[in-house]
Motif scaffolding. Structure first.
Motif, PDB file in Angstrom:
ATOM      1  N   ALA A  83       0.840  -1.206   0.000  1.00 51.54           N
ATOM      2  CA  ALA A  83       0.000   0.000   0.000  1.00 51.54           C
ATOM      3  C   ALA A  83       0.874   1.256   0.000  1.00 51.54           C
ATOM      4  N   TRP A  84       1.967   1.239  -0.725  1.00 49.41           N
ATOM      5  CA  TRP A  84       2.951   2.317  -0.680  1.00 49.41           C
ATOM      6  C   TRP A  84       2.369   3.682  -1.019  1.00 49.41           C
ATOM      7  N   ARG A  85       1.364   3.738  -1.865  1.00 47.43           N
ATOM      8  CA  ARG A  85       0.771   5.031  -2.247  1.00 47.43           C
ATOM      9  C   ARG A  85       0.059   5.697  -1.062  1.00 47.43           C
ATOM     10  N   GLU A  86      -0.406   4.900  -0.123  1.00 49.99           N
ATOM     11  CA  GLU A  86      -1.188   5.425   1.005  1.00 49.99           C
ATOM     12  C   GLU A  86      -0.358   5.686   2.252  1.00 49.99           C
ATOM     13  N   THR A  87       0.947   5.533   2.163  1.00 51.53           N
ATOM     14  CA  THR A  87       1.782   5.718   3.350  1.00 51.53           C
ATOM     15  C   THR A  87       2.794   6.846   3.138  1.00 51.53           C
ATOM     16  N   PRO A  88       3.301   7.405   4.219  1.00 53.62           N
ATOM     17  CA  PRO A  88       4.341   8.432   4.109  1.00 53.62           C
ATOM     18  C   PRO A  88       5.761   7.858   4.214  1.00 53.62           C
ATOM     19  N   PHE A  89       5.890   6.537   4.135  1.00 50.10           N
ATOM     20  CA  PHE A  89       7.154   5.877   4.457  1.00 50.10           C
ATOM     21  C   PHE A  89       8.174   5.838   3.327  1.00 50.10           C
ATOM     22  N   PHE A  90       7.810   6.270   2.123  1.00 53.64           N
ATOM     23  CA  PHE A  90       8.686   6.104   0.965  1.00 53.64           C
ATOM     24  C   PHE A  90       9.040   7.456   0.355  1.00 53.64           C
ATOM     25  N   THR A  91      10.287   7.572  -0.076  1.00 54.62           N
ATOM     26  CA  THR A  91      10.783   8.813  -0.665  1.00 54.62           C
ATOM     27  C   THR A  91      10.220   9.013  -2.075  1.00 54.62           C
ATOM     28  N   GLU A  92      10.435  10.200  -2.602  1.00 55.86           N
ATOM     29  CA  GLU A  92       9.997  10.501  -3.970  1.00 55.86           C
ATOM     30  C   GLU A  92      10.648   9.546  -4.979  1.00 55.86           C
ATOM     31  N   ARG A  93      11.933   9.275  -4.797  1.00 56.24           N
ATOM     32  CA  ARG A  93      12.635   8.349  -5.706  1.00 56.24           C
ATOM     33  C   ARG A  93      12.074   6.935  -5.574  1.00 56.24           C
ATOM     34  N   GLU A  94      11.839   6.499  -4.353  1.00 54.79           N
ATOM     35  CA  GLU A  94      11.277   5.164  -4.153  1.00 54.79           C
ATOM     36  C   GLU A  94       9.885   5.059  -4.772  1.00 54.79           C
ATOM     37  N   ARG A  95       9.075   6.090  -4.605  1.00 51.27           N
ATOM     38  CA  ARG A  95       7.726   6.093  -5.184  1.00 51.27           C
ATOM     39  C   ARG A  95       7.776   6.020  -6.709  1.00 51.27           C
ATOM     40  N   ALA A  96       8.686   6.775  -7.304  1.00 50.10           N
ATOM     41  CA  ALA A  96       8.822   6.754  -8.759  1.00 50.10           C
ATOM     42  C   ALA A  96       9.281   5.367  -9.236  1.00 50.10           C
ATOM     43  N   ALA A  97      10.223   4.771  -8.509  1.00 50.70           N
ATOM     44  CA  ALA A  97      10.703   3.434  -8.865  1.00 50.70           C
ATOM     45  C   ALA A  97       9.602   2.393  -8.698  1.00 50.70           C
ATOM     46  N   LEU A  98       8.812   2.517  -7.650  1.00 48.03           N
ATOM     47  CA  LEU A  98       7.711   1.571  -7.421  1.00 48.03           C
ATOM     48  C   LEU A  98       6.635   1.705  -8.494  1.00 48.03           C
ATOM     49  N   ALA A  99       6.306   2.931  -8.873  1.00 44.18           N
ATOM     50  CA  ALA A  99       5.307   3.134  -9.928  1.00 44.18           C
ATOM     51  C   ALA A  99       5.801   2.547 -11.247  1.00 44.18           C
ATOM     52  N   LEU A 100       7.078   2.764 -11.566  1.00 42.64           N
ATOM     53  CA  LEU A 100       7.645   2.210 -12.795  1.00 42.64           C
ATOM     54  C   LEU A 100       7.653   0.683 -12.734  1.00 42.64           C
TER      55      LEU A 100
END
Length: 161
Positions: A83-100
């Motif tokens: 549920a990474w999109r709903e948490t504040p635990f991940f950085t901008e780079r991590e979020r971009a990598a997870l979305a990709l």
């Protein structure tokens, strides 16, 4: 009809050792490309875990959550990764990598959208984006191998540092 027992599956390393070695070499090349591009090792493990979650690969989830913990990843982030999109635990780079990673893994569902690619390209340079795509591609291939051959989770232990 389903049963709790499974038929014996092929041992790919034994039957096709050359192909298995080539797959290992591809993995090694992808890891080297990420290292050379200075992609954080933590991001690579997040990619591996997330793709394995999406693919339902128990063997790879067992392996990569253990590797992530060995690298210092927190339980909180591992548990929240689904549920990474709903948490504040991940950085901008991590979020971009997870979305990709999700777009590459679920390529049948809308391909890799331009906005997802642009988000990654905004926070990673070209060599890093290439490394992320290779990391996602390799783990997806390994997921399919582990699932097709019914590799049993639980026995893997990270290498001692």
């Amino acid at each position: 009809m389903t049963t709790t027992e499974s038929i014996s599956r092929v041992a790919l390393k034994k039957v096709t050792p050359g192909v298995s070695a080539s797959m290992g070499a591809l993995h090694g090349a992808a890891v080297s490309a990420a290292r050379d591009a200075k992609v954080e090792p933590e991001i690579l493990e997040l990619i591996r875990i997330r793709a394995s979650q999406l693919n339902g690969c128990a063997f790879c989830l067992d392996m990569h959550t253990k590797d992530a913990r060995a690298q210092g990843e927190t339980e909180q982030r591992i548990y929240a990764l689904n549920a990474w999109r709903e948490t504040p635990f991940f950085t901008e780079r991590e979020r971009a990598a997870l979305a990709l990673t999700e777009a590459v893994t679920l390529v049948h569902d809308g391909h890799v959208p331009d906005d997802v690619y642009a988000e990654a390209a905004a926070v990673f340079d070209e060599a890093q984006v290439a490394a992320l795509i290779w990391a996602a591609t390799v783990i997806n291939a390994y997921n399919r191998i582990a699932i097709a051959t019914r590799m049993v989770p639980g026995g893997y232990q990270p290498a001692a540092k």
